[in-house]
Write a protein that holds these residues in place. Structure first.
Motif, PDB file in Angstrom:
ATOM      1  N   TRP A  25       0.819  -1.224   0.000  1.00 56.75           N
ATOM      2  CA  TRP A  25       0.000   0.000   0.000  1.00 56.75           C
ATOM      3  C   TRP A  25       0.844   1.263   0.000  1.00 56.75           C
ATOM      4  CZ3 TRP A  25       0.107   3.847   3.592  1.00 56.75           C
ATOM      5  CH2 TRP A  25       0.774   3.586   4.795  1.00 56.75           C
ATOM      6  N   LEU A  26       2.001   1.220   0.618  1.00 53.59           N
ATOM      7  CA  LEU A  26       2.843   2.409   0.685  1.00 53.59           C
ATOM      8  C   LEU A  26       3.304   2.832  -0.715  1.00 53.59           C
ATOM      9  CD1 LEU A  26       3.804   4.206   2.988  1.00 53.59           C
ATOM     10  CD2 LEU A  26       5.973   2.957   2.992  1.00 53.59           C
ATOM     11  N   VAL A  27       3.727   1.841  -1.511  1.00 51.69           N
ATOM     12  CA  VAL A  27       4.154   2.131  -2.888  1.00 51.69           C
ATOM     13  C   VAL A  27       2.969   2.607  -3.720  1.00 51.69           C
ATOM     14  CG1 VAL A  27       5.117   1.134  -4.990  1.00 51.69           C
ATOM     15  CG2 VAL A  27       6.043   0.488  -2.770  1.00 51.69           C
ATOM     16  N   LEU A  28       1.817   1.953  -3.532  1.00 51.73           N
ATOM     17  CA  LEU A  28       0.617   2.299  -4.308  1.00 51.73           C
ATOM     18  C   LEU A  28       0.121   3.709  -4.000  1.00 51.73           C
ATOM     19  CD1 LEU A  28      -1.341  -1.078  -4.027  1.00 51.73           C
ATOM     20  CD2 LEU A  28      -0.166  -0.169  -6.047  1.00 51.73           C
ATOM     21  N   VAL A  29       0.427   4.235  -2.829  1.00 51.38           N
ATOM     22  CA  VAL A  29      -0.012   5.585  -2.459  1.00 51.38           C
ATOM     23  C   VAL A  29       1.052   6.620  -2.799  1.00 51.38           C
ATOM     24  CG1 VAL A  29      -0.615   7.089  -0.533  1.00 51.38           C
ATOM     25  CG2 VAL A  29      -1.573   4.784  -0.654  1.00 51.38           C
ATOM     26  N   ILE A  30       2.300   6.350  -2.413  1.00 48.67           N
ATOM     27  CA  ILE A  30       3.352   7.356  -2.563  1.00 48.67           C
ATOM     28  C   ILE A  30       3.706   7.594  -4.031  1.00 48.67           C
ATOM     29  CG2 ILE A  30       5.774   7.847  -2.074  1.00 48.67           C
ATOM     30  CD1 ILE A  30       5.441   6.574   0.628  1.00 48.67           C
ATOM     31  N   ALA A  31       3.852   6.526  -4.801  1.00 46.64           N
ATOM     32  CA  ALA A  31       4.287   6.672  -6.198  1.00 46.64           C
ATOM     33  C   ALA A  31       3.320   7.541  -7.021  1.00 46.64           C
ATOM     34  CB  ALA A  31       4.463   5.297  -6.844  1.00 46.64           C
ATOM     35  N   PRO A  32       2.005   7.283  -6.993  1.00 43.64           N
ATOM     36  CA  PRO A  32       1.091   8.152  -7.753  1.00 43.64           C
ATOM     37  C   PRO A  32       1.077   9.593  -7.257  1.00 43.64           C
ATOM     38  CG  PRO A  32       0.019   6.072  -7.216  1.00 43.64           C
ATOM     39  CD  PRO A  32       1.289   6.129  -6.423  1.00 43.64           C
ATOM     40  N   LEU A  33       1.083   9.784  -5.915  1.00 39.48           N
ATOM     41  CA  LEU A  33       1.061  11.143  -5.384  1.00 39.48           C
ATOM     42  C   LEU A  33       2.328  11.903  -5.771  1.00 39.48           C
ATOM     43  CD1 LEU A  33      -0.448  10.656  -1.807  1.00 39.48           C
ATOM     44  CD2 LEU A  33      -1.560  11.617  -3.842  1.00 39.48           C
ATOM     45  N   LEU A  34       3.469  11.234  -5.706  1.00 37.29           N
ATOM     46  CA  LEU A  34       4.730  11.879  -6.087  1.00 37.29           C
ATOM     47  C   LEU A  34       4.720  12.234  -7.566  1.00 37.29           C
ATOM     48  CD1 LEU A  34       7.526  12.760  -5.137  1.00 37.29           C
ATOM     49  CD2 LEU A  34       8.364  10.472  -5.713  1.00 37.29           C
ATOM     50  N   ALA A  35       4.216  11.321  -8.387  1.00 38.33           N
ATOM     51  CA  ALA A  35       4.141  11.596  -9.827  1.00 38.33           C
ATOM     52  C   ALA A  35       3.199  12.763 -10.107  1.00 38.33           C
ATOM     53  CB  ALA A  35       3.662  10.345 -10.568  1.00 38.33           C
ATOM     54  N   GLY A  36       2.055  12.810  -9.404  1.00 37.05           N
ATOM     55  CA  GLY A  36       1.118  13.919  -9.596  1.00 37.05           C
ATOM     56  C   GLY A  36       1.703  15.245  -9.158  1.00 37.05           C
ATOM     57  N   LEU A  37       2.444  15.230  -8.043  1.00 33.31           N
ATOM     58  CA  LEU A  37       3.063  16.466  -7.557  1.00 33.31           C
ATOM     59  C   LEU A  37       4.113  16.981  -8.534  1.00 33.31           C
ATOM     60  CD1 LEU A  37       3.243  18.451  -5.181  1.00 33.31           C
ATOM     61  CD2 LEU A  37       4.993  16.983  -4.178  1.00 33.31           C
ATOM     62  N   ILE A  38       4.928  16.069  -9.046  1.00 30.41           N
ATOM     63  CA  ILE A  38       5.946  16.463 -10.031  1.00 30.41           C
ATOM     64  C   ILE A  38       5.280  16.990 -11.303  1.00 30.41           C
ATOM     65  CG2 ILE A  38       7.797  15.598 -11.501  1.00 30.41           C
ATOM     66  CD1 ILE A  38       8.493  13.628  -9.261  1.00 30.41           C
ATOM     67  N   ALA A  39       4.247  16.287 -11.760  1.00 25.82           N
ATOM     68  CA  ALA A  39       3.547  16.708 -12.981  1.00 25.82           C
ATOM     69  C   ALA A  39       2.908  18.081 -12.802  1.00 25.82           C
ATOM     70  CB  ALA A  39       2.490  15.675 -13.352  1.00 25.82           C
ATOM     71  N   TYR A  40       2.303  18.307 -11.620  1.00 22.97           N
ATOM     72  CA  TYR A  40       1.676  19.614 -11.364  1.00 22.97           C
ATOM     73  C   TYR A  40       2.713  20.726 -11.386  1.00 22.97           C
ATOM     74  CZ  TYR A  40      -1.310  23.136  -9.204  1.00 22.97           C
ATOM     75  OH  TYR A  40      -2.038  24.280  -8.967  1.00 22.97           O
ATOM     76  N   GLY A  41       3.888  20.464 -10.795  1.00 29.71           N
ATOM     77  CA  GLY A  41       4.945  21.474 -10.812  1.00 29.71           C
ATOM     78  C   GLY A  41       5.439  21.775 -12.207  1.00 29.71           C
ATOM     79  N   ILE A  42       5.616  20.719 -13.017  1.00 34.12           N
ATOM     80  CA  ILE A  42       6.085  20.916 -14.399  1.00 34.12           C
ATOM     81  C   ILE A  42       5.044  21.665 -15.218  1.00 34.12           C
ATOM     82  CG2 ILE A  42       6.701  19.719 -16.531  1.00 34.12           C
ATOM     83  CD1 ILE A  42       7.935  17.518 -14.819  1.00 34.12           C
ATOM     84  N   ILE A 249      -2.198  11.087 -11.587  1.00 34.12           N
ATOM     85  CA  ILE A 249      -2.173  10.276 -10.364  1.00 34.12           C
ATOM     86  C   ILE A 249      -2.927   8.965 -10.580  1.00 34.12           C
ATOM     87  CG2 ILE A 249      -3.038  10.149  -7.992  1.00 34.12           C
ATOM     88  CD1 ILE A 249      -2.435  13.129  -7.734  1.00 34.12           C
ATOM     89  N   LEU A 250      -4.100   9.042 -11.183  1.00 35.02           N
ATOM     90  CA  LEU A 250      -4.888   7.829 -11.432  1.00 35.02           C
ATOM     91  C   LEU A 250      -4.165   6.901 -12.402  1.00 35.02           C
ATOM     92  CD1 LEU A 250      -8.477   9.364 -11.730  1.00 35.02           C
ATOM     93  CD2 LEU A 250      -7.488   8.140  -9.781  1.00 35.02           C
ATOM     94  N   GLY A 251      -3.572   7.477 -13.437  1.00 29.62           N
ATOM     95  CA  GLY A 251      -2.857   6.651 -14.410  1.00 29.62           C
ATOM     96  C   GLY A 251      -1.649   5.963 -13.805  1.00 29.62           C
ATOM     97  N   VAL A 252      -0.848   6.712 -13.058  1.00 27.79           N
ATOM     98  CA  VAL A 252       0.339   6.126 -12.416  1.00 27.79           C
ATOM     99  C   VAL A 252      -0.089   5.093 -11.371  1.00 27.79           C
ATOM    100  CG1 VAL A 252       2.333   6.632 -10.953  1.00 27.79           C
ATOM    101  CG2 VAL A 252       1.776   8.139 -12.863  1.00 27.79           C
ATOM    102  N   GLY A 253      -1.166   5.376 -10.653  1.00 29.16           N
ATOM    103  CA  GLY A 253      -1.658   4.416  -9.662  1.00 29.16           C
ATOM    104  C   GLY A 253      -2.070   3.099 -10.312  1.00 29.16           C
ATOM    105  N   PHE A 254      -2.736   3.185 -11.454  1.00 27.85           N
ATOM    106  CA  PHE A 254      -3.164   1.976 -12.161  1.00 27.85           C
ATOM    107  C   PHE A 254      -1.960   1.177 -12.649  1.00 27.85           C
ATOM    108  CE2 PHE A 254      -4.500  -0.131 -16.143  1.00 27.85           C
ATOM    109  CZ  PHE A 254      -5.481  -0.977 -15.617  1.00 27.85           C
ATOM    110  N   VAL A 255      -0.975   1.869 -13.229  1.00 27.95           N
ATOM    111  CA  VAL A 255       0.234   1.192 -13.715  1.00 27.95           C
ATOM    112  C   VAL A 255       0.998   0.563 -12.555  1.00 27.95           C
ATOM    113  CG1 VAL A 255       2.469   1.558 -14.839  1.00 27.95           C
ATOM    114  CG2 VAL A 255       0.428   2.653 -15.760  1.00 27.95           C
ATOM    115  N   THR A 256       1.080   1.288 -11.435  1.00 30.52           N
ATOM    116  CA  THR A 256       1.777   0.752 -10.264  1.00 30.52           C
ATOM    117  C   THR A 256       1.082  -0.490  -9.731  1.00 30.52           C
ATOM    118  OG1 THR A 256       2.474   3.000  -9.684  1.00 30.52           O
ATOM    119  CG2 THR A 256       2.669   1.324  -7.976  1.00 30.52           C
ATOM    120  N   LEU A 257      -0.234  -0.460  -9.712  1.00 36.77           N
ATOM    121  CA  LEU A 257      -0.996  -1.618  -9.231  1.00 36.77           C
ATOM    122  C   LEU A 257      -0.738  -2.834 -10.110  1.00 36.77           C
ATOM    123  CD1 LEU A 257      -3.120  -2.629  -7.197  1.00 36.77           C
ATOM    124  CD2 LEU A 257      -4.878  -1.925  -8.848  1.00 36.77           C
ATOM    125  N   ILE A 258      -0.732  -2.632 -11.410  1.00 39.85           N
ATOM    126  CA  ILE A 258      -0.449  -3.748 -12.326  1.00 39.85           C
ATOM    127  C   ILE A 258       0.962  -4.278 -12.105  1.00 39.85           C
ATOM    128  CG2 ILE A 258      -0.123  -4.351 -14.758  1.00 39.85           C
ATOM    129  CD1 ILE A 258      -2.384  -2.453 -15.450  1.00 39.85           C
TER     130      ILE A 258
END
Length: 294
Positions: A25-42, A249-258
């Motif tokens: 669960w930690l990877v499934l939560v942190i990875a999408p949120l981190l990706a979304g935060l980076i994407a929002y900044g860019i 975030i949703l896309g990265v979360g789905f890929v991470t889950l797979i």
């Protein structure tokens, strides 16, 4: 032993899925949120802020079409900062302006049109819109040749009004003489009355034509037709950054889950001697070293 106890099964139960999610669960939560935060900044850095300036102008559909023409837009673009980004290419700048910057829409049946321009600076957005409106006012006035033709038509319409009014006067006098005469012909009076109605209708039409021609000579658009001056926007247009970040975030979360389930599947299969050969075939397909060096 029964067959179910001795034969391995490939089926995955809901409990297995819950275990995999709980352990990762930690990877499934942190990875999408981190990706979304980076994407929002860019996106915040790379997506320019756009400001909209609006004005309301009373005009007709012909003037609205004229507003998009080179006759109006070229003078507005020249010597403006908008032209700087197109290396002096007036035609390219005008096409981009019509396609992506300038919006013209009718406000129902009110005879008002809302004109909007967008720019990366609030002052420049208002300045560009003001230039366009000023150019529309200037170019709605006819050229010298057009004015001469309109003036000829105006004189003809005024002459026709004088002639029609003289004819109407003669018919009125004739009608009065017949009514005061000893022999009253009702059929003749009816024809005269119809002729009078026709003349009056023609005179009204000619007066309307004179009014339109005078308006055309003066210009169909003036500063008095600008109901709302171009506004100075105080905040940029919404760029939709948050929604795009959520989608990432949703896309990265789905890929991470797979990826988590694939890793868990490979791990489980590697513990099964019967599945080891299949895993090694998959690893060789991606140029990875087989398990056990085989």
């Amino acid at each position: 032993m029964t067959d179910s106890e001795t034969t391995p099964t490939d089926e995955i139960s809901l409990l297995d899925i819950a275990v995999v999610i709980a352990e990762n669960w930690l990877v499934l939560v942190i990875a999408p949120l981190l990706a979304g935060l980076i994407a929002y900044g860019i996106l915040s850095v790379t997506t320019p802020r756009v400001y909209d300036s609006e004005a309301l102008v009373q005009m007709n559909s012909t003037d609205a079409a004229l507003l998009r023409s080179a006759r109006v837009l070229n003078p507005a673009i020249l010597n403006s900062t908008y032209l700087d980004g197109y290396a002096g290419s007036l035609s390219r700048a005008r096409q981009q302006l019509v396609d992506n910057v300038l919006e013209v829409g009718a406000e129902g049946d009110t005879g008002l049109y809302r004109i909007r321009t967008s720019f990366d600076s609030p002052e420049e957005a208002r300045d560009l819109l003001q230039r366009i409106i000023n150019s529309l006012i200037a170019n709605s006035t006819p050229t010298t040749t057009e004015a001469e033709l309109l003036d000829i038509r105006l004189q003809q319409a005024r002459t026709a009004i004088v002639e029609l009014e003289e004819s109407l006067g003669r018919l009125n006098r004739l009608t009065e003489e017949l009514e005061n005469g000893t022999a009253l012909n009702s059929a003749t009076l009816g024809e005269l009355g119809q002729s009078i109605v026709t003349l009056v209708d023609n005179i009204e039409r000619r007066h309307a034509e004179v009014f339109q021609l005078q308006e055309s000579l003066q210009g169909s658009i003036s500063s008095q037709h600008v109901v709302q001056e171009p506004t100075l926007p105080d905040s940029p247009r919404s760029r939709g950054l948050l929604m795009r970040a959520i989608l990432i975030i949703l896309g990265v979360g789905f890929v991470t889950l797979i990826a988590v389930f694939i890793r868990e599947g490979l791990r489980s299969a590697s513990r099964n001697a019967g599945q080891a050969d299949k895993i090694n075939r998959i690893r060789r397909a991606f140029w990875l070293k087989p398990i056990g060096g085989r």
